[in-house]
Design a protein around this motif. Structure first.
Motif, PDB file in Angstrom:
ATOM      1  N   TYR A 347      -3.679   8.674   2.178  1.00  0.00           N
ATOM      2  CA  TYR A 347      -4.182   7.474   1.505  1.00  0.00           C
ATOM      3  C   TYR A 347      -3.751   7.518   0.039  1.00  0.00           C
ATOM      4  O   TYR A 347      -4.489   7.920  -0.834  1.00  0.00           O
ATOM      5  CB  TYR A 347      -5.695   7.420   1.649  1.00  0.00           C
ATOM      6  N   ASP A 348      -2.545   7.091  -0.205  1.00  0.00           N
ATOM      7  CA  ASP A 348      -1.970   7.070  -1.543  1.00  0.00           C
ATOM      8  C   ASP A 348      -1.249   5.743  -1.717  1.00  0.00           C
ATOM      9  O   ASP A 348      -0.123   5.557  -1.254  1.00  0.00           O
ATOM     10  CB  ASP A 348      -1.006   8.242  -1.723  1.00  0.00           C
ATOM     11  N   MET A 349      -1.890   4.808  -2.379  1.00  0.00           N
ATOM     12  CA  MET A 349      -1.356   3.451  -2.484  1.00  0.00           C
ATOM     13  C   MET A 349      -0.156   3.349  -3.407  1.00  0.00           C
ATOM     14  O   MET A 349       0.462   2.283  -3.511  1.00  0.00           O
ATOM     15  CB  MET A 349      -2.456   2.494  -2.939  1.00  0.00           C
ATOM     16  N   SER A 350       0.198   4.448  -4.065  1.00  0.00           N
ATOM     17  CA  SER A 350       1.359   4.437  -4.950  1.00  0.00           C
ATOM     18  C   SER A 350       2.639   4.843  -4.226  1.00  0.00           C
ATOM     19  O   SER A 350       3.719   4.780  -4.814  1.00  0.00           O
ATOM     20  CB  SER A 350       1.130   5.378  -6.134  1.00  0.00           C
ATOM     21  N   GLN A 351       2.528   5.259  -2.976  1.00  0.00           N
ATOM     22  CA  GLN A 351       3.704   5.739  -2.257  1.00  0.00           C
ATOM     23  C   GLN A 351       3.776   5.125  -0.858  1.00  0.00           C
ATOM     24  O   GLN A 351       2.765   4.929  -0.207  1.00  0.00           O
ATOM     25  CB  GLN A 351       3.660   7.268  -2.120  1.00  0.00           C
ATOM     26  N   SER A 385       2.613  -6.202  -1.759  1.00  0.00           N
ATOM     27  CA  SER A 385       3.221  -5.944  -0.458  1.00  0.00           C
ATOM     28  C   SER A 385       2.799  -4.557  -0.021  1.00  0.00           C
ATOM     29  O   SER A 385       2.193  -3.804  -0.785  1.00  0.00           O
ATOM     30  CB  SER A 385       4.748  -6.044  -0.541  1.00  0.00           C
ATOM     31  N   GLY A 386       3.114  -4.194   1.227  1.00  0.00           N
ATOM     32  CA  GLY A 386       2.732  -2.871   1.722  1.00  0.00           C
ATOM     33  C   GLY A 386       1.240  -2.643   1.629  1.00  0.00           C
ATOM     34  O   GLY A 386       0.441  -3.431   2.163  1.00  0.00           O
ATOM     35  N   TRP A 387       0.859  -1.597   0.943  1.00  0.00           N
ATOM     36  CA  TRP A 387      -0.569  -1.277   0.786  1.00  0.00           C
ATOM     37  C   TRP A 387      -1.368  -2.467   0.241  1.00  0.00           C
ATOM     38  O   TRP A 387      -2.570  -2.598   0.516  1.00  0.00           O
ATOM     39  CB  TRP A 387      -0.742  -0.114  -0.179  1.00  0.00           C
ATOM     40  N   GLY A 388      -0.710  -3.309  -0.522  1.00  0.00           N
ATOM     41  CA  GLY A 388      -1.404  -4.416  -1.182  1.00  0.00           C
ATOM     42  C   GLY A 388      -1.402  -5.719  -0.427  1.00  0.00           C
ATOM     43  O   GLY A 388      -1.834  -6.746  -0.964  1.00  0.00           O
ATOM     44  N   HIS A 389      -0.920  -5.713   0.822  1.00  0.00           N
ATOM     45  CA  HIS A 389      -0.836  -6.957   1.603  1.00  0.00           C
ATOM     46  C   HIS A 389      -1.286  -6.643   3.029  1.00  0.00           C
ATOM     47  O   HIS A 389      -0.537  -6.088   3.817  1.00  0.00           O
ATOM     48  CB  HIS A 389       0.601  -7.461   1.569  1.00  0.00           C
ATOM     49  N   ILE A 390      -2.505  -7.013   3.342  1.00  0.00           N
ATOM     50  CA  ILE A 390      -3.153  -6.568   4.578  1.00  0.00           C
ATOM     51  C   ILE A 390      -3.392  -7.735   5.531  1.00  0.00           C
ATOM     52  O   ILE A 390      -3.899  -8.787   5.140  1.00  0.00           O
ATOM     53  CB  ILE A 390      -4.513  -5.902   4.265  1.00  0.00           C
ATOM     54  N   HIS A 391      -3.037  -7.522   6.811  1.00  0.00           N
ATOM     55  CA  HIS A 391      -3.438  -8.408   7.912  1.00  0.00           C
ATOM     56  C   HIS A 391      -4.301  -7.599   8.876  1.00  0.00           C
ATOM     57  O   HIS A 391      -3.968  -6.460   9.189  1.00  0.00           O
ATOM     58  CB  HIS A 391      -2.231  -8.882   8.721  1.00  0.00           C
ATOM     59  N   THR A 392      -5.333  -8.208   9.394  1.00  0.00           N
ATOM     60  CA  THR A 392      -6.073  -7.575  10.487  1.00  0.00           C
ATOM     61  C   THR A 392      -6.487  -8.621  11.508  1.00  0.00           C
ATOM     62  O   THR A 392      -6.562  -9.813  11.204  1.00  0.00           O
ATOM     63  CB  THR A 392      -7.352  -6.843  10.000  1.00  0.00           C
ATOM     64  N   ILE A 393      -6.757  -8.158  12.714  1.00  0.00           N
ATOM     65  CA  ILE A 393      -7.296  -9.026  13.762  1.00  0.00           C
ATOM     66  C   ILE A 393      -8.348  -8.244  14.541  1.00  0.00           C
ATOM     67  O   ILE A 393      -8.186  -7.055  14.798  1.00  0.00           O
ATOM     68  CB  ILE A 393      -6.182  -9.527  14.703  1.00  0.00           C
ATOM     69  N   TYR A 394      -9.438  -8.908  14.863  1.00  0.00           N
ATOM     70  CA  TYR A 394     -10.460  -8.345  15.747  1.00  0.00           C
ATOM     71  C   TYR A 394     -10.681  -9.314  16.893  1.00  0.00           C
ATOM     72  O   TYR A 394     -10.927 -10.501  16.681  1.00  0.00           O
ATOM     73  CB  TYR A 394     -11.783  -8.130  15.004  1.00  0.00           C
ATOM     74  N   ARG A 395     -10.556  -8.784  18.124  1.00  0.00           N
ATOM     75  CA  ARG A 395     -10.801  -9.594  19.301  1.00  0.00           C
ATOM     76  C   ARG A 395     -11.564  -8.766  20.328  1.00  0.00           C
ATOM     77  O   ARG A 395     -11.586  -7.541  20.274  1.00  0.00           O
ATOM     78  CB  ARG A 395      -9.484 -10.107  19.900  1.00  0.00           C
ATOM     79  N   ASP A 396     -12.205  -9.470  21.243  1.00  0.00           N
ATOM     80  CA  ASP A 396     -12.926  -8.832  22.336  1.00  0.00           C
ATOM     81  C   ASP A 396     -12.273  -9.278  23.641  1.00  0.00           C
ATOM     82  O   ASP A 396     -12.387 -10.443  24.036  1.00  0.00           O
ATOM     83  CB  ASP A 396     -14.399  -9.247  22.321  1.00  0.00           C
ATOM     84  N   PRO A 397     -11.544  -8.394  24.318  1.00  0.00           N
ATOM     85  CA  PRO A 397     -10.840  -8.791  25.537  1.00  0.00           C
ATOM     86  C   PRO A 397     -11.741  -9.401  26.602  1.00  0.00           C
ATOM     87  O   PRO A 397     -11.267 -10.158  27.456  1.00  0.00           O
ATOM     88  CB  PRO A 397     -10.229  -7.468  26.035  1.00  0.00           C
ATOM     89  N   GLN A 398     -13.039  -9.081  26.545  1.00  0.00           N
ATOM     90  CA  GLN A 398     -13.978  -9.592  27.542  1.00  0.00           C
ATOM     91  C   GLN A 398     -14.780 -10.796  27.061  1.00  0.00           C
ATOM     92  O   GLN A 398     -15.448 -11.447  27.871  1.00  0.00           O
ATOM     93  CB  GLN A 398     -14.972  -8.481  27.924  1.00  0.00           C
ATOM     94  N   ASN A 399     -14.717 -11.108  25.738  1.00  0.00           N
ATOM     95  CA  ASN A 399     -15.713 -12.051  25.240  1.00  0.00           C
ATOM     96  C   ASN A 399     -15.240 -12.868  24.043  1.00  0.00           C
ATOM     97  O   ASN A 399     -16.062 -13.296  23.240  1.00  0.00           O
ATOM     98  CB  ASN A 399     -16.999 -11.295  24.864  1.00  0.00           C
TER      99      ASN A 399
END
Length: 460
Positions: A347-351, A385-399
């Motif tokens: 966890y080193d956002m500079s590298q 960009s990189g460490w400074g540009h985040i996408h996430t997704i949360y889904r429930d395959p059943q619901n």
């Protein structure tokens, strides 16, 4: 790696099980709204300047377990699913009461309207039409009432995360090279009539934010699947000089889990230095790939708890009871859940270019993906960009959507579903500009910021 706790995410007091938060605003409209909602102005999520480049942080517990003191009179009991459903329905009706008949027509959709599956995205609002009402088109009173719906729905920490994501968007609008003029615009919509005895959904979002919360009083159930949380930049400075890191808890818990693994486990988990392609884009269809990486049955009990801490960053958006019930369901099938990881291992956002991880099982699907480009939103001295540009997704395959509607393919460039062009990060494509880099999903990303391409470049 030594871990230090980041302020504002895992500690602090709560009233009725909700941790305290503040609202960030950089526009006159938001300032007027906050004047009407001053009770929401609480302490925020920040990280010391010296720590953001080389952050080494400890496990962040789920939002339900943090403990902070707040005198917010608008916050109800908030510790049970039933109270959250009831308070959110009341706040929603109070908001509707402030609207004109024409606005109500725009605001409320049928519960099973497929629009709810295509009207959320990581794109700014100029590239994907959102359902409902734009907060910038509302009066101060109406915006304040709309925010109270979110306040009732979310834990204080979940609410803070949303505000900090929005604050980052406004930061880009004011400080970046992007010419996209829709940054900072967010929509709210209801699918079904607000009720504490039947099912309905609150949808809220804009750029880097898409919340779909289905509340069903008849089943005493709340689900946030599917939901998109993102951030650009990952660390920015608010108006008062405080450094804000909206999704630091995701980084913290992910590395706490990674650091707990043995060398043999890491070998199973790790997929390589190159960031993996995001398989399930916000607003797109998804085949829920699984079976790659480290299987949950190979984890110790302590490691399983650390993995659930990661999951809680998404499922822990509401009250304690809702969070605990969802985590218990996911824990029950954790042995059949897989985790994989690529990119940086410290966890080193500079590298380096950041990380990607995927959690895929019978009851949970999560992707966290740092993006290889800034999408035309550069700020001098700030990582976008990189460490400074985040996408996430949360889904429930059943619901997903509480099984009330089937996901349709979203709109906007790149939104062609898993495996199609732009899968995982729609919006990272420039139009009319030469491409200089490729994002983690394999779509081309332009560094240009002309009026014709800025909106597309700003998508992820």
């Amino acid at each position: 790696m030594e871990h230090v706790k980041q302020p504002g995410h895992s500690t602090g007091a709560t009233t009725n099980g909700r941790p305290a938060m503040k609202i960030l605003s950089t526009t006159a409209a938001w300032t007027a709204t906050l004047a009407l909602s001053s009770s929401l102005l609480l302490s925020g999520c920040s990280v010391p300047a010296a720590d953001t480049a080389s952050a080494t942080t400890a496990v962040t517990t789920s939002s339900a377990s943090a403990t902070t003191t707040t005198s917010d009179s608008d916050t109800g009991d908030g510790s049970t699913t039933a109270s959250t459903i009831s308070e959110t329905a009341q706040a929603a009706q109070a908001f509707l009461d402030t609207l004109t008949d024409e606005q109500k027509e725009q605001m409320v959709y049928a519960y099973d309207d497929e629009t709810r599956t295509t009207s959320w995205s990581n794109f700014p609002v100029t590239f994907v039409d959102r359902a409902g009402l734009n907060l910038t088109d509302l009066s101060d009173e109406q915006r304040a009432a709309a925010l109270k719906v979110l306040k009732a729905l979310l834990s204080d920490e979940g609410y803070q995360t949303v505000e900090d994501i929005m604050g980052g968007d406004e930061y880009l609008a004011e400080n970046s090279s992007s010419t996209e003029d829709s940054l900072g615009q967010y929509y709210i919509a209801f699918f079904g009539d607000p009720s504490d005895s039947s099912a309905w959904e609150v949808q809220f979002g804009g750029h880097h934010l898409g919340i779909n919360a289905t509340l069903d009083g008849s089943a005493n159930d709340i689900t946030f699947a599917p939901t998109h949380l993102g951030s650009q930049p990952a660390v920015y400075e608010s108006e008062d000089g405080t450094e804000v890191q909206p999704l630091s808890g995701m980084y913290e818990t992910a590395f706490a889990f990674y650091d707990s693994l043995t060398g043999e486990q890491k070998a199973e988990l790790y997929q390589g230095e190159e960031l993996a392609t995001m398989q399930c884009a916000p607003g797109s269809t998804c085949d829920y790939p699984t079976g790659t990486g480290l299987k949950g049955s190979e984890l110790t009990d302590e490691q399983k708890d650390l993995l659930l801490d990661v999951v809680s960053q998404w499922v822990g958006l509401a009250d304690e009871e809702t969070t605990e019930a969802e985590l218990a369901k996911i824990k029950a099938s954790l042995d059949d859940t897989y985790v994989n990881w690529s990119g940086a291992t410290e966890y080193d956002m500079s590298q380096g270019d950041g990380i990607y991880f995927q959690i895929s099982g019978p009851d949970v699907y999560i992707e966290f993906a740092d993006q290889a480009g800034s999408a035309g939103a550069d700020v001098d001295g700030v990582t976008t960009s990189g460490w400074g540009h985040i996408h996430t997704i949360y889904r429930d395959p059943q619901n997903d959507y509480a099984n009330s509607v089937e996901q349709q393919e979203g709109s906007g460039p790149g939104a062609m579903g898993a495996g199609g062009p732009g899968a995982g990060a729609p919006g990272e494509m420039g139009t009319g500009e030469s491409t200089e880099s490729s994002d983690s999903s394999g779509t081309s990303e332009s560094s240009g910021t002309s009026d014709s391409s800025a909106a597309a470049d700003q998508g992820a």
